[in-house]
Write a protein that holds these residues in place. Structure first.
Motif, PDB file in Angstrom:
ATOM      1  N   ASN A  93       0.951  -0.894   0.087  1.00 41.32           N
ATOM      2  CA  ASN A  93       0.196   0.089  -0.032  1.00 41.32           C
ATOM      3  C   ASN A  93       0.912   1.431  -0.077  1.00 41.32           C
ATOM      4  O   ASN A  93      -0.015   1.944  -0.609  1.00 41.32           O
ATOM      5  CB  ASN A  93      -0.619  -0.286   1.105  1.00 41.32           C
ATOM      6  CG  ASN A  93      -1.496  -0.796   1.174  1.00 41.32           C
ATOM      7  OD1 ASN A  93      -2.000  -1.817   0.357  1.00 41.32           O
ATOM      8  ND2 ASN A  93      -2.446  -1.770   2.594  1.00 41.32           N
ATOM      9  N   ASP A  94       2.013   1.136   0.727  1.00 38.53           N
ATOM     10  CA  ASP A  94       2.868   2.743   1.223  1.00 38.53           C
ATOM     11  C   ASP A  94       4.463   2.141   0.318  1.00 38.53           C
ATOM     12  O   ASP A  94       4.246   1.251  -0.655  1.00 38.53           O
ATOM     13  CB  ASP A  94       2.644   2.325   2.745  1.00 38.53           C
ATOM     14  CG  ASP A  94       2.024   2.967   3.643  1.00 38.53           C
ATOM     15  OD1 ASP A  94       0.723   3.329   2.725  1.00 38.53           O
ATOM     16  OD2 ASP A  94       1.737   2.619   4.379  1.00 38.53           O
ATOM     17  N   PRO A  95       5.117   3.897   0.333  1.00 42.07           N
ATOM     18  CA  PRO A  95       6.215   3.838  -0.416  1.00 42.07           C
ATOM     19  C   PRO A  95       7.223   3.028   0.220  1.00 42.07           C
ATOM     20  O   PRO A  95       6.958   2.268   1.595  1.00 42.07           O
ATOM     21  CB  PRO A  95       6.397   5.377   0.200  1.00 42.07           C
ATOM     22  CG  PRO A  95       5.037   5.665   0.294  1.00 42.07           C
ATOM     23  CD  PRO A  95       4.511   4.980   0.890  1.00 42.07           C
ATOM     24  N   VAL A  96       8.116   2.481  -0.607  1.00 43.24           N
ATOM     25  CA  VAL A  96       9.020   1.443   0.049  1.00 43.24           C
ATOM     26  C   VAL A  96       9.990   2.413  -0.061  1.00 43.24           C
ATOM     27  O   VAL A  96      10.991   3.341  -0.422  1.00 43.24           O
ATOM     28  CB  VAL A  96       9.146   0.429  -1.772  1.00 43.24           C
ATOM     29  CG1 VAL A  96      10.182  -0.041  -1.061  1.00 43.24           C
ATOM     30  CG2 VAL A  96       7.721  -0.587  -1.219  1.00 43.24           C
ATOM     31  N   HIS A  97      10.838   2.423   1.206  1.00 44.75           N
ATOM     32  CA  HIS A  97      12.251   2.344   0.947  1.00 44.75           C
ATOM     33  C   HIS A  97      13.415   1.623   0.638  1.00 44.75           C
ATOM     34  O   HIS A  97      14.788   2.287  -0.174  1.00 44.75           O
ATOM     35  CB  HIS A  97      12.368   2.759   3.218  1.00 44.75           C
ATOM     36  CG  HIS A  97      11.675   3.621   3.705  1.00 44.75           C
ATOM     37  ND1 HIS A  97      11.820   3.877   4.795  1.00 44.75           N
ATOM     38  CD2 HIS A  97      10.586   4.489   2.759  1.00 44.75           C
ATOM     39  CE1 HIS A  97      11.746   5.324   5.011  1.00 44.75           C
ATOM     40  NE2 HIS A  97      11.075   5.335   3.800  1.00 44.75           N
ATOM     41  N   GLU A  98      13.777   0.577   0.689  1.00 43.23           N
ATOM     42  CA  GLU A  98      14.517  -0.435   0.064  1.00 43.23           C
ATOM     43  C   GLU A  98      14.330  -1.774  -0.008  1.00 43.23           C
ATOM     44  O   GLU A  98      13.388  -2.352   0.219  1.00 43.23           O
ATOM     45  CB  GLU A  98      15.341  -0.755   1.085  1.00 43.23           C
ATOM     46  CG  GLU A  98      16.201  -1.092   0.699  1.00 43.23           C
ATOM     47  CD  GLU A  98      17.559  -2.097   2.075  1.00 43.23           C
ATOM     48  OE1 GLU A  98      18.468  -2.310   2.004  1.00 43.23           O
ATOM     49  OE2 GLU A  98      17.358  -1.217   3.054  1.00 43.23           O
ATOM     50  N   PHE A  99      14.640  -2.205  -1.282  1.00 40.21           N
ATOM     51  CA  PHE A  99      13.977  -3.167  -2.682  1.00 40.21           C
ATOM     52  C   PHE A  99      15.912  -3.594  -2.795  1.00 40.21           C
ATOM     53  O   PHE A  99      16.457  -3.549  -3.322  1.00 40.21           O
ATOM     54  CB  PHE A  99      13.248  -2.619  -3.598  1.00 40.21           C
ATOM     55  CG  PHE A  99      13.258  -4.319  -4.026  1.00 40.21           C
ATOM     56  CD1 PHE A  99      12.126  -4.760  -4.586  1.00 40.21           C
ATOM     57  CD2 PHE A  99      13.878  -4.271  -5.571  1.00 40.21           C
ATOM     58  CE1 PHE A  99      11.342  -6.240  -4.622  1.00 40.21           C
ATOM     59  CE2 PHE A  99      13.721  -5.883  -5.883  1.00 40.21           C
ATOM     60  CZ  PHE A  99      12.555  -6.619  -5.831  1.00 40.21           C
ATOM     61  N   TYR A 100      15.670  -5.350  -2.237  1.00 40.00           N
ATOM     62  CA  TYR A 100      16.840  -6.026  -2.180  1.00 40.00           C
ATOM     63  C   TYR A 100      16.738  -7.342  -3.012  1.00 40.00           C
ATOM     64  O   TYR A 100      16.150  -8.229  -2.072  1.00 40.00           O
ATOM     65  CB  TYR A 100      17.816  -6.181  -1.090  1.00 40.00           C
ATOM     66  CG  TYR A 100      18.857  -6.875  -1.655  1.00 40.00           C
ATOM     67  CD1 TYR A 100      20.189  -6.514  -1.540  1.00 40.00           C
ATOM     68  CD2 TYR A 100      18.798  -8.545  -1.230  1.00 40.00           C
ATOM     69  CE1 TYR A 100      21.556  -7.004  -1.492  1.00 40.00           C
ATOM     70  CE2 TYR A 100      20.084  -9.014  -0.912  1.00 40.00           C
ATOM     71  CZ  TYR A 100      21.443  -8.769  -1.558  1.00 40.00           C
ATOM     72  OH  TYR A 100      22.779  -9.082  -1.338  1.00 40.00           O
ATOM     73  N   LEU A 101      17.728  -7.316  -4.148  1.00 37.23           N
ATOM     74  CA  LEU A 101      16.705  -8.646  -4.924  1.00 37.23           C
ATOM     75  C   LEU A 101      18.113  -9.112  -5.648  1.00 37.23           C
ATOM     76  O   LEU A 101      18.786  -9.026  -6.150  1.00 37.23           O
ATOM     77  CB  LEU A 101      16.354  -8.423  -5.862  1.00 37.23           C
ATOM     78  CG  LEU A 101      16.126  -9.838  -6.864  1.00 37.23           C
ATOM     79  CD1 LEU A 101      15.152 -10.926  -6.692  1.00 37.23           C
ATOM     80  CD2 LEU A 101      15.849  -9.405  -8.313  1.00 37.23           C
ATOM     81  N   HIS A 102      18.890 -10.941  -4.676  1.00 36.39           N
ATOM     82  CA  HIS A 102      19.685 -11.419  -5.479  1.00 36.39           C
ATOM     83  C   HIS A 102      19.439 -12.922  -5.821  1.00 36.39           C
ATOM     84  O   HIS A 102      17.642 -13.267  -5.868  1.00 36.39           O
ATOM     85  CB  HIS A 102      19.784 -11.946  -3.273  1.00 36.39           C
ATOM     86  CG  HIS A 102      21.032 -12.823  -3.303  1.00 36.39           C
ATOM     87  ND1 HIS A 102      22.622 -13.582  -4.072  1.00 36.39           N
ATOM     88  CD2 HIS A 102      20.801 -14.462  -3.991  1.00 36.39           C
ATOM     89  CE1 HIS A 102      22.838 -14.362  -3.925  1.00 36.39           C
ATOM     90  NE2 HIS A 102      22.339 -15.488  -3.967  1.00 36.39           N
ATOM     91  N   VAL A 103      19.270 -13.034  -6.726  1.00 40.59           N
ATOM     92  CA  VAL A 103      19.364 -14.005  -7.895  1.00 40.59           C
ATOM     93  C   VAL A 103      20.655 -14.753  -7.642  1.00 40.59           C
ATOM     94  O   VAL A 103      21.698 -14.516  -8.621  1.00 40.59           O
ATOM     95  CB  VAL A 103      19.464 -13.223  -9.372  1.00 40.59           C
ATOM     96  CG1 VAL A 103      18.492 -14.345 -10.537  1.00 40.59           C
ATOM     97  CG2 VAL A 103      18.233 -12.265  -9.328  1.00 40.59           C
TER      98      VAL A 103
END
Length: 378
Positions: A93-103
């Protein structure tokens, strides 16, 4: 009696629930930030407030442990992982501060992640920090989706093992707020590096490591850059109008089919006011061959216009003993009027050659009377 005991337990349970629900929002955010995504989802069962917290989570970390949780035998369940990440973002619903994606590195490349769709969502969620780490081995690097350029509220961006094309959306205004940029094993196409740097007017920290697609590394559109770390192969290096640089770490080598990497001119640019460089570090090869004495005489200038007036520490490793290397070390020591410590280490040389180089280094004149020359152990 039994009824009394039951009421006590009920009161204790309600009290605990109230205690959990009444935790400050900032504290709840810190708790959720430190939990794996799968565990964060389970906290929604604690109370209604925690259920709302899950739907407004600010930190999404899909790291190695997340992937291990969704492993079938020895293979990752790519389809299931794709669905999980997609649904989590869809119901957010709200704003996102951090997105970490490990592939992770996996032999099954038949199924690809919807990273483009996720970045599109994040660009509308006022994302502040993105880390995309790709360890999957393939014949060519995956191309970073163009939606990354639409994340124009980013403050921190880290990209590992992707290819960058100049394919920004037409409504992209650049990374106006980006301060920290890390690019590791990134392939730049169509001079995208220069365009990328130009779009980051507030950039203060930059790290480049083992990137390809950059021939001449020129910094002339980073007005407030303070900390720079570079490792890789380039034909040339130049600094222009980088007046706020405080710390530089360089591990450079000439590109294939080139014989000389220009470093002296770059140092000269840093010695001009109002640059206030405080820490300088060279690792690895400073140059591949020794140019003629005439070149050396023209490159170094000891007049008062060129002084590293704020440099306190310098470190140079991988010294082979070539004429230009020794001349460069002498030059840095000779124009650094406030230098306190100059650390150096030779490359792997035979004992006799190393001793000869060390003697020459220890006898170099220094502009700063307080400067100590420190030989680092191998």
């Amino acid at each position: 009696m039994a009824s009394s005991e039951s009421n006590k337990k009920s009161n204790v349970l309600e009290s605990n629930q109230d205690l959990i629900s009444s935790l400050p929002t900032d504290l709840i955010d810190e708790i959720l930030k430190r939990l794996p995504v799968s565990m964060v989802a389970k906290t929604s069962a604690l109370s209604r407030k925690w259920r709302r917290n899950w739907l407004s989570l600010k930190y999404f970390v899909f790291d190695k442990s997340f992937w291990e949780e969704h492993k079938s035998n020895t293979n990752f369940d790519w389809k299931r992982i794709n669905e999980i990440i997609g649904s989590i973002l869809l119901y957010h619903n709200d704003p996102v501060h951090e997105f970490y994606l490990h592939v992770p590195n996996d032999l099954d490349h038949e199924f690809y992640l919807n990273i483009s769709q996720w970045l599109s969502f994040l660009s509308r969620a006022a994302i502040k920090k993105i880390s995309l780490v790709n360890l999957a081995k393939a014949d060519s690097l995956p191309v970073m989706p163009s939606h990354i350029f639409a994340c124009n509220e980013l403050v921190h961006l880290k990209i590992v093992n992707y290819a960058l094309n100049l394919n920004a959306p037409s409504d992209c205004i650049g990374f106006a707020y980006l301060r920290n940029l890390e690019l590791l094993s990134v392939e730049f196409k169509h001079d995208v590096f220069r365009s990328l740097i130009t779009s980051c007017p507030r950039l203060t920290h930059l790290r480049l490591k083992d990137c390809i697609g950059i021939t001449n590394l020129v910094f002339d559109h980073v007005p407030i850059l303070k900390i720079l770390s570079i490792q890789g192969s380039f034909a040339s290096l130049a600094f222009r109008n980088t007046f706020h640089l405080k710390r530089i770490s360089l591990s450079l080598s000439p590109m294939e089919n080139t014989t000389y990497l220009e470093t002296v001119s770059a140092i000269l640019a840093l010695a001009l006011p109002p640059v206030e460089l405080q820490f300088l570090r060279f690792d690895g090869l400073l140059c591949k061959v020794t140019p003629s004495k005439n070149v050396l005489q023209h490159k170094f200038d000891y007049n008062n216009n060129f002084k590293l007036r704020h440099l306190l520490k310098a470190k140079i490793t991988g010294i082979t003993g070539s004429s230009l290397e020794l001349k460069l070390v002498e030059y840095i020591a000779g124009i650094s009027v406030k230098l306190k410590k100059f650390m150096f280490k030779c490359a792997k040389l035979d004992p006799s050659s190393e001793l000869k180089v060390l003697r020459e280094l220890l006898q170099l004149p220094r502009a700063s009377k307080r400067a100590k020359l420190v030989c680092l152990a191998q």
